[in-house]
Design a protein around this motif. Sequence first.
Motif, PDB file in Angstrom:
ATOM      1  N   CYS A   1       0.856  -1.194   0.000  1.00  0.00           N
ATOM      2  CA  CYS A   1       0.000   0.000   0.000  1.00  0.00           C
ATOM      3  C   CYS A   1       0.892   1.244   0.000  1.00  0.00           C
ATOM      4  O   CYS A   1       1.871   1.316   0.748  1.00  0.00           O
ATOM      5  CB  CYS A   1      -0.895  -0.021   1.229  1.00  0.00           C
ATOM      6  SG  CYS A   1      -1.828   1.499   1.508  1.00  0.00           S
TER       7      CYS A   1
ATOM      8  N   CYS B   1       0.111   2.727   3.966  1.00  0.00           N
ATOM      9  CA  CYS B   1       0.486   1.996   5.183  1.00  0.00           C
ATOM     10  C   CYS B   1       1.608   0.985   4.926  1.00  0.00           C
ATOM     11  O   CYS B   1       2.123   0.389   5.859  1.00  0.00           O
ATOM     12  CB  CYS B   1      -0.737   1.290   5.781  1.00  0.00           C
ATOM     13  SG  CYS B   1      -1.322  -0.110   4.810  1.00  0.00           S
TER      14      CYS B   1
ATOM     15  N   CYS C   1      -4.563   0.529  -0.044  1.00  0.00           N
ATOM     16  CA  CYS C   1      -5.181  -0.782   0.187  1.00  0.00           C
ATOM     17  C   CYS C   1      -6.654  -0.650   0.549  1.00  0.00           C
ATOM     18  O   CYS C   1      -7.411  -1.603   0.442  1.00  0.00           O
ATOM     19  CB  CYS C   1      -4.437  -1.523   1.302  1.00  0.00           C
ATOM     20  SG  CYS C   1      -4.624  -0.781   2.924  1.00  0.00           S
TER      21      CYS C   1
ATOM     22  N   CYS D   1      -7.050   4.020   4.321  1.00  0.00           N
ATOM     23  CA  CYS D   1      -5.733   4.571   4.007  1.00  0.00           C
ATOM     24  C   CYS D   1      -5.864   5.846   3.175  1.00  0.00           C
ATOM     25  O   CYS D   1      -5.066   6.762   3.326  1.00  0.00           O
ATOM     26  CB  CYS D   1      -4.847   3.529   3.318  1.00  0.00           C
ATOM     27  SG  CYS D   1      -3.980   2.501   4.531  1.00  0.00           S
TER      28      CYS D   1
HETATM   29 ZN   LIG Z   1      -2.982   0.773   3.425  1.00  0.00          ZN
END
Ligand SMILES: [Zn+2]
Length: 331
Positions: free
Chosen positions: A267, A270, A300, A304
């Motif tokens: 991602c 994150c 993701c 996020c």
């Molecule tokens: Zn993420």
Amino acid sequence: MSEEAAFLSAIRERPGEDTVRLVYADWLDERGDPRGAFLRLHTVLLATAPDHVQRGAAESELSRLRLQCSREWLGAVEFEREHLHAEPPVRPGCRCFIGLFPSEVKKGIPPPELHAEPQDTECGAWKRLCELVERAADDGRAEFAPLGELQPGDREHIVTLPPTIAKLKRVRRLHLYGSHLVRIPPEIGEMDSLEEFDPYTSYRLHWFPYEITRCKNLRTSRVSTRALYGNHKYSPPFPRLTPGAFAGRVEPRELPLACAAPTVRACSVCAEPFEDRRAHRVWITLRVATDDLPLLVNACSEECVRALPKPQSGYTNRPHRGGTSRQQQQG
Ligand SMILES: [Zn+2]
Ligand SMILES: [Zn+2]
């Protein structure tokens, strides 16, 4: 006109249409002609955005298949690389912002598409670039200016950097002046020591990966801001990020690859690995070093996306999916 010439002329007349390309690919397959496999994968790549997780593997496979095709034939089917098939090769152009100046934006001209030119990973220029990256990783140099070390005529062949730039842990200054790059891989975020980033006069570089914000030491940048999506001077629109679609075609979630390539990516926000379903891609403009950069986020989850920082003031005030005009983006 021979049957083959008829196919090629139909492709030239209707470059946006896949049917004739696929019928031609079948025709080539039936004759045991390896160009059929090239044409089929090439057609899939036309529908695949450059930030797709399997794009790199697909471009490598396409490059291997390209070795069996003549330059003349490639010139007829590979429109996005036509400058390389010209005799002699010419510098690549960019028509993304033509007709998109503020006075014209209102007229409903469609937004640009992300440059989808594939990187030829079998050409000498790419191999030399990969070697330079390895050498720089080994000798631990602080300054890296790979394009200046390439041979004349090599530069036109380079549209991205290899993901192995992640190994350049000690490079503090990255010089890409006057490149023809159309994208930078997210691995730039792993260049921990990067302090200075200079892609000045790279006029086809309209966006950067969000991962560049991981370069915590990055302090100085020199970017040709007029070439950026959503820049202050001309406010050119961002390409539209439509889940499951690219360039007016249906984007495949998984590419038909000879060697399976992972569909899992980290991602952008994150850094956790996730199965990429292309659902949480957004644009955000942030101050990075000394420039305001349009960044492409592959997240993701919506969580996020919500965790992204506040955009730089003066730009679209929330993460967005691009579109025709700045007004719509701000909507
Ligand atoms: Zn993420
Ligand atoms: Zn462009």
